[in-house]
Design an enzyme around this catalytic site. Sequence first.
Site, PDB file in Angstrom:
ATOM      1  N   GLU A  45       0.860  -1.193   0.000  1.00  0.00           N
ATOM      2  CA  GLU A  45       0.000   0.000   0.000  1.00  0.00           C
ATOM      3  C   GLU A  45       0.888   1.232   0.000  1.00  0.00           C
ATOM      4  O   GLU A  45       1.741   1.383   0.876  1.00  0.00           O
ATOM      5  CB  GLU A  45      -0.868   0.042   1.268  1.00  0.00           C
ATOM      6  CG  GLU A  45      -2.051  -0.884   1.244  1.00  0.00           C
ATOM      7  CD  GLU A  45      -2.916  -0.707   2.491  1.00  0.00           C
ATOM      8  OE1 GLU A  45      -2.842   0.357   3.155  1.00  0.00           O
ATOM      9  OE2 GLU A  45      -3.665  -1.637   2.816  1.00  0.00           O
ATOM     10  N   GLU A  56      -6.008   8.718   9.928  1.00  0.00           N
ATOM     11  CA  GLU A  56      -4.663   8.418  10.407  1.00  0.00           C
ATOM     12  C   GLU A  56      -4.393   8.938  11.818  1.00  0.00           C
ATOM     13  O   GLU A  56      -4.833  10.024  12.195  1.00  0.00           O
ATOM     14  CB  GLU A  56      -3.608   9.026   9.463  1.00  0.00           C
ATOM     15  CG  GLU A  56      -3.801   8.729   7.998  1.00  0.00           C
ATOM     16  CD  GLU A  56      -3.817   7.257   7.616  1.00  0.00           C
ATOM     17  OE1 GLU A  56      -3.594   6.402   8.485  1.00  0.00           O
ATOM     18  OE2 GLU A  56      -4.076   6.968   6.435  1.00  0.00           O
TER      19      GLU A  56
END
Length: 259
Positions: A45, A56
């Site tokens: 990824e 995040e």
Amino acid sequence: MSNKITEAFAKGKAFIPFITCGDPSLEITEQLVYAMEEAGADLIELGIPFSDPTAEGPVIQEANVRALSGGVTTDKVFDMVAKIRQKTAIPMVFMTYANVVFSYGTEHFIKKAAEVGMDGLILPDVPFEEKEEFDTVCKQYGLDLISLIAPTSHERITQIAKEANGFVYCVSSLGVTGTRTQITTDIGGMVKLVKAVKDIPCAVGFGISTPEQAKKMAAQSDGAIVGSAIVKLCAAHGENCVPYVKEYVKSMKDAVREA
């Protein structure tokens, strides 16, 4: 559906590392891809940095800031992928945010991603109900739009699974990315719900940082995804991070193999 993503899961349990493009530099990101593949990564990824990455935690947020302040742009990421593709065919997916795709132009972004050799796209801020505008274009260019399911998805899991492509990203815990000391979600239950509807690989991410956790999660699914723990190594070692990341990825892949 990308055959390459299917292939990533064909050899047993998959280990999927995540890195932020351009942290510490795009040259090092390119080296990391080769090193992680050598260490046993099955699919990689690549995070395209964004100024407001809502899914995040602080580790990856800081990596985004470092990459952006280092001058990383979406075009430079595309150029780097084109270079990587001259040397390896490892399956790769972008992980980024809707805004990055929108501002580039949805069709322009997806077409370009396919042209440089990407296999899929993960947009954690796009809910299932709003994925159509991206999914249609992804299908047109042969890119898999990867669906995420969370512990709170409940009855939506079967709906999401029905339309999923590539693999299903099972979010192990609520909240943002980051390492966790414990993962208490019933991953096995989530995976069963998906598989009852569609024969598609399920990989677990968010919070996995140790070989023990990776082995445990892979035992209940088709693979483990790790980001923050790798991004931490990039932050700690900067330009010298490649051997440290390679060693870590190898230890995680070994653990996943035992699952």
